[in-house]
Design a protein around this motif. Sequence first.
Motif, mmCIF file in Angstrom:
data_model
loop_
_atom_site.group_PDB
_atom_site.id
_atom_site.type_symbol
_atom_site.label_atom_id
_atom_site.label_comp_id
_atom_site.label_asym_id
_atom_site.label_seq_id
_atom_site.Cartn_x
_atom_site.Cartn_y
_atom_site.Cartn_z
ATOM 1 N N SER A 28 0.826 -1.211 0.000
ATOM 2 C CA SER A 28 0.000 0.000 0.000
ATOM 3 C C SER A 28 0.858 1.257 0.000
ATOM 4 O O SER A 28 0.502 2.254 -0.643
ATOM 5 C CB SER A 28 -0.928 -0.002 1.227
ATOM 6 O OG SER A 28 -1.838 -1.068 1.161
ATOM 7 N N ASP A 86 -12.644 -1.536 -4.496
ATOM 8 C CA ASP A 86 -13.049 -2.902 -4.827
ATOM 9 C C ASP A 86 -12.693 -3.882 -3.720
ATOM 10 O O ASP A 86 -13.225 -4.997 -3.698
ATOM 11 C CB ASP A 86 -12.358 -3.353 -6.128
ATOM 12 C CG ASP A 86 -12.895 -2.624 -7.345
ATOM 13 O OD1 ASP A 86 -14.113 -2.400 -7.393
ATOM 14 O OD2 ASP A 86 -12.097 -2.267 -8.230
ATOM 15 N N ARG A 87 -11.792 -3.498 -2.831
ATOM 16 C CA ARG A 87 -11.327 -4.422 -1.799
ATOM 17 C C ARG A 87 -11.492 -3.804 -0.417
ATOM 18 O O ARG A 87 -11.635 -2.586 -0.276
ATOM 19 C CB ARG A 87 -9.861 -4.775 -2.020
ATOM 20 C CG ARG A 87 -9.590 -5.517 -3.325
ATOM 21 C CD ARG A 87 -8.165 -6.026 -3.357
ATOM 22 N NE ARG A 87 -7.204 -4.941 -3.231
ATOM 23 C CZ ARG A 87 -6.116 -4.998 -2.479
ATOM 24 N NH1 ARG A 87 -5.873 -6.066 -1.764
ATOM 25 N NH2 ARG A 87 -5.286 -3.982 -2.439
ATOM 26 N N GLY A 88 -11.449 -4.679 0.587
ATOM 27 C CA GLY A 88 -11.542 -4.219 1.971
ATOM 28 C C GLY A 88 -10.161 -4.028 2.572
ATOM 29 O O GLY A 88 -9.215 -3.637 1.880
ATOM 30 N N ASN A 94 -14.348 2.508 3.074
ATOM 31 C CA ASN A 94 -15.563 2.247 2.276
ATOM 32 C C ASN A 94 -16.836 2.554 3.064
ATOM 33 O O ASN A 94 -17.764 3.193 2.536
ATOM 34 C CB ASN A 94 -15.569 0.781 1.825
ATOM 35 C CG ASN A 94 -14.483 0.495 0.803
ATOM 36 O OD1 ASN A 94 -14.354 1.200 -0.192
ATOM 37 N ND2 ASN A 94 -13.692 -0.529 1.062
ATOM 38 N N ARG A 119 -16.583 -2.173 -6.060
ATOM 39 C CA ARG A 119 -17.408 -3.323 -5.665
ATOM 40 C C ARG A 119 -17.923 -3.202 -4.231
ATOM 41 O O ARG A 119 -19.062 -3.558 -3.936
ATOM 42 C CB ARG A 119 -16.578 -4.607 -5.820
ATOM 43 C CG ARG A 119 -17.326 -5.877 -5.570
ATOM 44 C CD ARG A 119 -16.505 -7.074 -6.018
ATOM 45 N NE ARG A 119 -15.177 -7.070 -5.434
ATOM 46 C CZ ARG A 119 -14.892 -7.558 -4.219
ATOM 47 N NH1 ARG A 119 -15.857 -8.078 -3.488
ATOM 48 N NH2 ARG A 119 -13.662 -7.522 -3.750
ATOM 49 N N LYS A 120 -17.085 -2.714 -3.331
ATOM 50 C CA LYS A 120 -17.490 -2.602 -1.926
ATOM 51 C C LYS A 120 -18.669 -1.651 -1.766
ATOM 52 O O LYS A 120 -19.617 -1.920 -1.017
ATOM 53 C CB LYS A 120 -16.303 -2.139 -1.077
ATOM 54 C CG LYS A 120 -15.262 -3.218 -0.824
ATOM 55 C CD LYS A 120 -15.836 -4.312 0.044
ATOM 56 C CE LYS A 120 -14.819 -5.407 0.295
ATOM 57 N NZ LYS A 120 -15.386 -6.501 1.120
ATOM 58 N N SER A 137 -16.878 -1.743 -11.567
ATOM 59 C CA SER A 137 -15.959 -2.351 -10.615
ATOM 60 C C SER A 137 -14.683 -2.766 -11.332
ATOM 61 O O SER A 137 -14.619 -2.798 -12.567
ATOM 62 C CB SER A 137 -16.600 -3.576 -9.950
ATOM 63 O OG SER A 137 -17.777 -3.204 -9.272
ATOM 64 N N ASN A 138 -13.674 -3.116 -10.514
ATOM 65 C CA ASN A 138 -12.404 -3.625 -11.030
ATOM 66 C C ASN A 138 -11.760 -2.669 -12.039
ATOM 67 O O ASN A 138 -11.342 -3.076 -13.133
ATOM 68 C CB ASN A 138 -12.601 -4.996 -11.669
ATOM 69 C CG ASN A 138 -13.108 -6.024 -10.665
ATOM 70 O OD1 ASN A 138 -12.645 -6.061 -9.527
ATOM 71 N ND2 ASN A 138 -14.074 -6.831 -11.077
ATOM 72 N N GLU A 246 -7.849 5.580 -0.521
ATOM 73 C CA GLU A 246 -7.994 4.158 -0.181
ATOM 74 C C GLU A 246 -6.645 3.537 0.174
ATOM 75 O O GLU A 246 -6.520 2.827 1.178
ATOM 76 C CB GLU A 246 -8.621 3.407 -1.349
ATOM 77 C CG GLU A 246 -8.796 1.913 -1.071
ATOM 78 C CD GLU A 246 -9.289 1.160 -2.300
ATOM 79 O OE1 GLU A 246 -9.526 1.804 -3.344
ATOM 80 O OE2 GLU A 246 -9.416 -0.074 -2.229
ATOM 81 N N HIS A 247 -5.624 3.806 -0.647
ATOM 82 C CA HIS A 247 -4.303 3.228 -0.371
ATOM 83 C C HIS A 247 -3.735 3.768 0.946
ATOM 84 O O HIS A 247 -3.101 3.027 1.707
ATOM 85 C CB HIS A 247 -3.352 3.528 -1.525
ATOM 86 C CG HIS A 247 -3.726 2.837 -2.804
ATOM 87 N ND1 HIS A 247 -4.087 1.512 -2.841
ATOM 88 C CD2 HIS A 247 -3.804 3.291 -4.082
ATOM 89 C CE1 HIS A 247 -4.367 1.174 -4.089
ATOM 90 N NE2 HIS A 247 -4.207 2.237 -4.864
ATOM 91 N N ARG A 250 -5.611 2.059 3.737
ATOM 92 C CA ARG A 250 -5.192 0.655 3.889
ATOM 93 C C ARG A 250 -3.801 0.573 4.524
ATOM 94 O O ARG A 250 -3.535 -0.302 5.349
ATOM 95 C CB ARG A 250 -5.206 -0.035 2.527
ATOM 96 C CG ARG A 250 -4.825 -1.509 2.611
ATOM 97 C CD ARG A 250 -5.051 -2.241 1.310
ATOM 98 N NE ARG A 250 -6.469 -2.344 0.990
ATOM 99 C CZ ARG A 250 -7.064 -1.708 -0.005
ATOM 100 N NH1 ARG A 250 -6.357 -0.930 -0.781
ATOM 101 N NH2 ARG A 250 -8.350 -1.845 -0.226
#
Length: 297
Positions: A28, A86-88, A94, A119-120, A137-138, A246-247, A250
Amino acid sequence: MASAREMRLRIKSVKNISQVTRALETVSASKVRKAINAVTATRAYATKAWQVLKHVAEQPGRDALHPLLATRDSVNNTLVVVVTGDRGLAGAYNSNAIRFTAQRFDPNPAPVNYIAVGRKGRDLLIRRRKRVIADFSNLPPAPTFVDVSAIGRLAVDEFLKGNVDEVYLVYTDFINMGRQVATVKKLLPLELGGEGRVEEYEHKSANGPAAAYEYEPDQREILDEIIPRFTALQVYQAILESQASEHAARMIAMRNATDNAKELVGALQLAYNKVRQQAITNDILDIVGGAEALAAK
């Protein structure tokens, strides 16, 4: 109390988890640097594009200039573009974006449709029984304007067709590594006021009314090109801001998880030492007891 063997296995398991979280933190950290560079490289252009849009909206007779500038008499439907990941494993990144969206648009008097980017966010909106009309998404890790232009084009088309009367954009604004703020921006029709951090981009004219533009070769042709493109650019910039946020979220979450794992390993190691010490003491007592029994015979 757990046995020494069980505690050894638990310590090993927590150490393995801490290695995973440390690796995710490193990944990350690498991604957030690239994301910040992408945001920084495009922020000035996106800001100037927004200022141009605001200036166009200040022109006399804005409703006649272009359909995307025309304010509807009544709002029967609202469209919200929500940008998430898209990810947790990104802390509350999110869920904060969706909670902010719900606080802002649940009381909305007109029905609200959603375009989910991520996606989340899509899953959380569906879980809250919201009407999601499109899902993107993605997306690539480093999306280009071409990769995301379909999102802005869909919002513009929905507005021009009359399916919605206003369009909002919800994303997470990257302030710094420790602070990311959920933000709402009204995309269509363009307004002079705005909401949230829009004020930062508001065009500040000099004394007196704003000067009117002169268009060459044709006003409608130029506005047909720049207004949809600059609107899509705001979506693109919002996605870059959200990816950087997001990064960063994370990376912070994984760092906290690694620190917590270290503390847990220390506590488990201390408990394991106590159990092992007690077992050794019991063994010594058994040996001494056995020796005394043999000596008494």
